[in-house]
Scaffold this motif. Structure first.
Motif, PDB file in Angstrom:
ATOM      1  N   ALA A 176       0.624  -1.247  -0.178  1.00 17.38           N
ATOM      2  CA  ALA A 176       0.068   0.035  -0.184  1.00 17.38           C
ATOM      3  C   ALA A 176       0.960   1.318  -0.128  1.00 17.38           C
ATOM      4  O   ALA A 176       0.562   2.275  -0.689  1.00 17.38           O
ATOM      5  N   GLU A 177       1.899   1.276   0.639  1.00 17.91           N
ATOM      6  CA  GLU A 177       2.740   2.394   1.064  1.00 17.91           C
ATOM      7  C   GLU A 177       3.572   2.683  -0.505  1.00 17.91           C
ATOM      8  O   GLU A 177       3.616   3.856  -1.009  1.00 17.91           O
ATOM      9  N   ARG A 207       1.238   4.022  -2.936  1.00 17.34           N
ATOM     10  CA  ARG A 207       1.050   5.587  -2.948  1.00 17.34           C
ATOM     11  C   ARG A 207       2.123   6.423  -3.555  1.00 17.34           C
ATOM     12  O   ARG A 207       2.122   7.502  -3.981  1.00 17.34           O
ATOM     13  N   HIS A 227      -5.902   6.738  -2.194  1.00 15.74           N
ATOM     14  CA  HIS A 227      -7.294   5.834  -2.106  1.00 15.74           C
ATOM     15  C   HIS A 227      -7.969   6.592  -0.980  1.00 15.74           C
ATOM     16  O   HIS A 227      -7.636   7.019   0.211  1.00 15.74           O
ATOM     17  N   GLY A 255      -0.580   7.189   5.491  1.00 13.58           N
ATOM     18  CA  GLY A 255      -0.296   6.542   4.274  1.00 13.58           C
ATOM     19  C   GLY A 255       0.866   7.126   3.301  1.00 13.58           C
ATOM     20  O   GLY A 255       1.556   6.788   2.383  1.00 13.58           O
TER      21      GLY A 255
END
Lengths: 509, 369
Positions: A329-330, A333, A339, A362
């Motif tokens: 997820a990081e 980004r 998101h 995030g």
């Protein structure tokens, strides 16, 4: 004859005048709507009617007689019933056990349940409220839980029902079913007070509607003599432009490809069944569907919060997720994927932390927030301040815990956080859930603005109207499969409704 | 709901007035008990205060206790900020003490400037290890951290007993204690360091300064580093951590390792500072008092120092009071400490509703709407 009357009620919390000289009269045997933005004072008023708080000034009357409740139990005795936004049920109890809880007719359980069962079966029949009394609450879907709450209120002898934002968590079908129940209630002579900020619902079902703004009721309309625009203006106290300005954009490069994706949820149930689609720059791809048909899992996989059980996700030519391997997820980004989570309270924010600290969630590794290896609170605060100014977040105080902001302002800040990074792809789940009407227009215009700049947006929403106005293309999910695709101009709401139910045969172009 | 009960008090009330009121309540009730026992509560209290701060040696003792409580309080806070309730401070302190002693014996020929840092590393590492195992069990197996850490306390105590009757026992000694450490490993007493201030002799030593530095480390780590931020997000909302690409398991491991290291370093005060050897039961419940210290200090570095000082004063002043007043026994002192923990820890929100009415903060409530 009025079922409930609040006459010139005022209530102050500390320095805040939550209700100011409020007068609300609900006629017996009617459905009365109460609309207002978040923070207009609706819940305070309801809490006073239901005996949670005592008003500072003014009187409350039930059936024409003045009352002063010391607590909800007294309100219940006077024939008031309340269905809260968040259900007050014990998961590990059965439906019938929940209903008799606190109102047991006997010291022993068996006779209590037996007499309750007779009474409940009669109520179920009268109002068309079919619920399995022996089902465990934990096993029931939200739509049914709401019926349980209504049943509970009726069992306790409610003549007047207060429903607080009852459709917030319901699918369109469940909403329709609820409205049938509400109409039956009215037919049987009960009074219903419906609190909502969905104007369509107000127009569809109520007899009268009162608008609350800044702690007071500004106007009461006969529903048949007003319209959505008039109500919306009354709610915010100014004219709102509900149109969005979509420019023509050229076809851009493909940014996201979802290829034959399969997923299971936490209980091992299959949620996605071979879903494939592309998202391009300069378009908003809207995913419609009744909640719980795989949308959450789809978003979670694309954004790196869950691993697919089959298939892959390709983001800007990189395979970021494949079977049993979630994306990072990081890193996503870092590579320009924003998101906005579907459930902002659960995922998108950390309530007790300050607004400033939430604006780096995030992005906590971004060098621009650091001084050497140390986080620089000054830089974080300045970042938050600029987001707040840009998105008109109120109050503009970065040091306040985020949970103290209203839902609309929380959502604006969360949106601002993700948009500030100028992402190539923005994943948005339920962009306007629990957001007041003024903020909805603002959020919509910011999304379209991003699209006009050539960025890609993947939006999941259970609000059909939102899907229809914003999307360039629509995909409908049902039971983990794509059951329809098309452009909004080629589709009617009925088409989409059928697709959502998985019953649409031919595919629209 | 659009209106919520106003719960945001001015910061000064939150961190100052509430603890003060709680403490006062505990002392008033203690005073009543003392009065029932036939002693003068005011004299008792003044004995307690003078016993804790009245003369140089008393202050040194108070600071010595305070040092232990800072270490164990920090241990609890490090874990708690990540949403973990580490009640194994006692066991981690035992392991830390063992590590410190082993380093002091192994490297006894090195000069102090090398020897003491090695002791610190060994102590922190063993304490961290003792916390890392429950953390790993939680991350991998979902084992409840409260259960595992408390169980590890027993294992640690048994292990210490084994070592002190076996491999680490002082040659020819009748009691369960280790060899003395070399003088190079001993931490300098504060009365030598601050001799120019005319500080009286006593047990307080440089471990106190180390504890203060660790409070600084704690504050900087939590508020000014990426790791601290991530750990707090995991503690407040694990789902949001997943959203932000933060690994909850990594957060749990880091928090518990640091937590265990803090508890482990309590041995610096006891082993290197005061006893100069390892004895059984040297932790004597300080690990548990750390829980009260951390919560009373609201997991804030300054708060922890103040709370530790309070408990240090209660320990030292209480002992003095028990010595001076025949009707008051050691048990009554424990009861007073218990009352403080009860009112400051368990019932800390008792005065909150009333204070909310008095100090309703208009600006914050406005924002809440």
């Amino acid at each position: 004859m009025y079922a409930i009357e609040a006459l010139s009620i005022s209530k102050r919390f500390g320095a805040v005048q939550a209700n100011r000289d409020v007068t609300l009269q609900v006629a017996k045997g009617t459905i009365h709507g109460l609309v207002g933005e978040n923070g207009a004072g609706k819940s305070t008023l309801m809490n006073m009617l239901y005996g949670f708080h005592a008003p500072d000034h003014g009187t409350i009357k039930v059936d024409g007689k003045e009352v002063s409740f010391k607590g909800p139990v007294e309100a219940i005795r006077k024939g008031l019933g309340m269905v809260h936004q968040h259900f007050m049920l014990v998961d590990t109890f059965t439906v019938i056990e929940n209903i008799v809880l606190g109102f047991e007719s006997d010291r022993r359980m068996a006779p209590t349940l037996a007499s309750a069962r007779d009474k409940l079966l009669k109520i179920e029949e009268t109002y068309g409220l079919a619920v399995d009394l022996d089902a465990l609450v934990a096993d029931l879907p939200v739509g049914t839980l709401q019926r349980v709450e209504i049943l509970k209120a009726l069992y306790r002898g409610a003549e007047t029902l207060i429903l607080d934002e009852p459709t917030g968590v319901l699918t369109p079908q469940e909403t329709a079913a609820l409205f049938e129940v509400i109409k039956t209630l009215r037919g049987e002579g009960k009074t219903v007070l419906l609190i909502t900020h969905k104007l369509g619902e107000i127009m569809g079902i109520t007899d009268n509607v009162s608008v609350m703004r800044a702690g007071t009721i500004t106007k009461t309309f006969k529903t048949s003599l007003t319209n959505e625009n008039e109500l919306a203006e009354e709610m915010v106290g100014r004219t709102i432009i509900r149109e969005v300005n979509k420019e023509l954009t050229e076809a851009h490069r493909r940014i996201l490809r979802v290829d034959n994706l399969y997923a299971e949820d936490d209980t091992g149930k299959t949620r996605l069944n071979g879903v494939s689609f592309d998202v391009h720059g300069g378009e908003i791809l809207g995913i419609a569907g009744v909640s719980g048909n795989g949308q959450s899992e789809l978003l979670e996989i694309i954004t790196g919060m869950r691993a697919p059980s089959g298939g892959s996700v390709i983001y800007t030519d990189l395979k970021v997720a494949k079977k049993n391997r979630a994306a990072d997820a990081e890193k996503l980004r870092g590579n320009g994927m924003g998101h906005v989570a579907e459930d902002r309270h659960r995922f998108g924010m950390v309530g007790p932390m300050t607004a400033a600290e939430n604006t780096i969630l995030g992005y906590q590794g971004r060098e621009s927030f650091y001084q050497g290896i140390f986080l620089d609170p000054g830089k974080v605060r300045a970042h938050c301040q600029s987001l707040m100014d840009d998105f008109d977040v109120r109050p503009p105080t970065p040091d306040l815990p985020l949970k103290n902001f209203s839902g609309g302002n929380q959502q604006k800040l969360v949106m601002a956080r993700e948009m500030a990074q100028e992402p190539d792809l923005l994943i948005v789940g339920q962009p306007t859930r629990g957001v007041d009407i003024g903020a909805i227009a603002f959020i919509h215009s910011r999304l379209v603005e991003m699209r006009n700049k050539g960025r890609a947006i993947l939006m999941v929403s259970s609000e059909l109207e939102e899907i229809m106005t914003l999307s360039d293309r629509i995909i409908v999910l049902c039971d983990g499969r794509i059951t329809g695709t098309g452009r909004p101009e080629d589709l009617t709401e009925t088409d989409i409704g059928l697709m959502m139910a998985g019953r649409y045969e031919k595919e629209a172009s | 709901m659009s209106t919520r009960a106003p719960t945001d008090l001015p910061r000064l009330v939150d961190v100052g007035l509430i603890p003060a009121l709680n403490l006062l309540t505990a002392l008033v009730i203690s005073g009543l008990v003392i009065w029932v026992l036939g002693e003068d509560p005011f004299e008792a209290m003044s004995l307690m205060v003078s016993g804790a701060f009245g003369y140089g040696e008393a202050i040194s003792y108070t600071l010595y206790y305070t040092t232990n409580f800072i270490f164990t309080g920090l241990a609890v806070s490090f874990a708690y900020r990540c949403g973990l309730f580490n009640i194994g401070g006692e066991g981690q302190a035992v392991l830390g003490g063992i590590g410190i002693l082993i380093a002091a014996l192994l490297f006894k020929d090195l000069p102090g400037l090398l020897l003491i840092p090695l002791c610190i590393i060994f102590g922190a590492a063993l304490g961290a290890l003792w916390a890392a195992i429950p953390a790993w069990l939680l991350a991998k197996r979902g084992s409840h951290i409260v259960i595992t850490t408390i169980m590890f306390n027993f294992i640690a105590a048994a292990f210490l007993s084994y070592l002190l009757v076996g491999p680490l026992r002082r040659a020819g000694a009748q009691s369960t204690e280790s060899e003395d450490i070399v003088s190079a490993a001993q931490l300098m007493p504060l009365h030598d360091v601050f001799a120019f201030l005319g500080m009286a002799e006593g047990p307080a030593n440089m471990a106190f300064v180390i504890a203060l530095l660790l409070c600084l480390f704690y504050g900087v780590f939590m508020n000014r580093t990426k790791w601290g931020y991530e750990l707090r997000v995991v503690g407040q909302n694990p789902a949001a951590a997943r959203f932000g690409g933060i690994s909850a398991n990594r957060g749990i491991m880091i928090a518990m390792i640091l937590s265990g290291a803090m508890a482990g370093l309590m041995g610096l005060n006891e082993v290197l500072g005061v006893q100069h050897r390892l004895v059984t039961n040297f932790t004597s419940g300080f690990g548990f008092v750390g829980i009260a210290v951390a919560f009373m200090g609201r997991h804030n570095p300054i708060g922890i120092i103040l709370a530790a000082l309070l408990f240090g004063a209660l320990y030292q002043g209480g002992a003095e009071m028990a010595f001076e007043m025949p009707a008051i026994t050691r048990d009554l002192v424990v009861m007073i400490q218990g009352l403080v923990i009860l009112f400051a820890g368990a019932l800390e929100h008792m005065y909150r509703p009333a204070l909310n009415r008095i100090f309703a903060n208009p600006k914050k409530i406005e924002a809440a709407r």
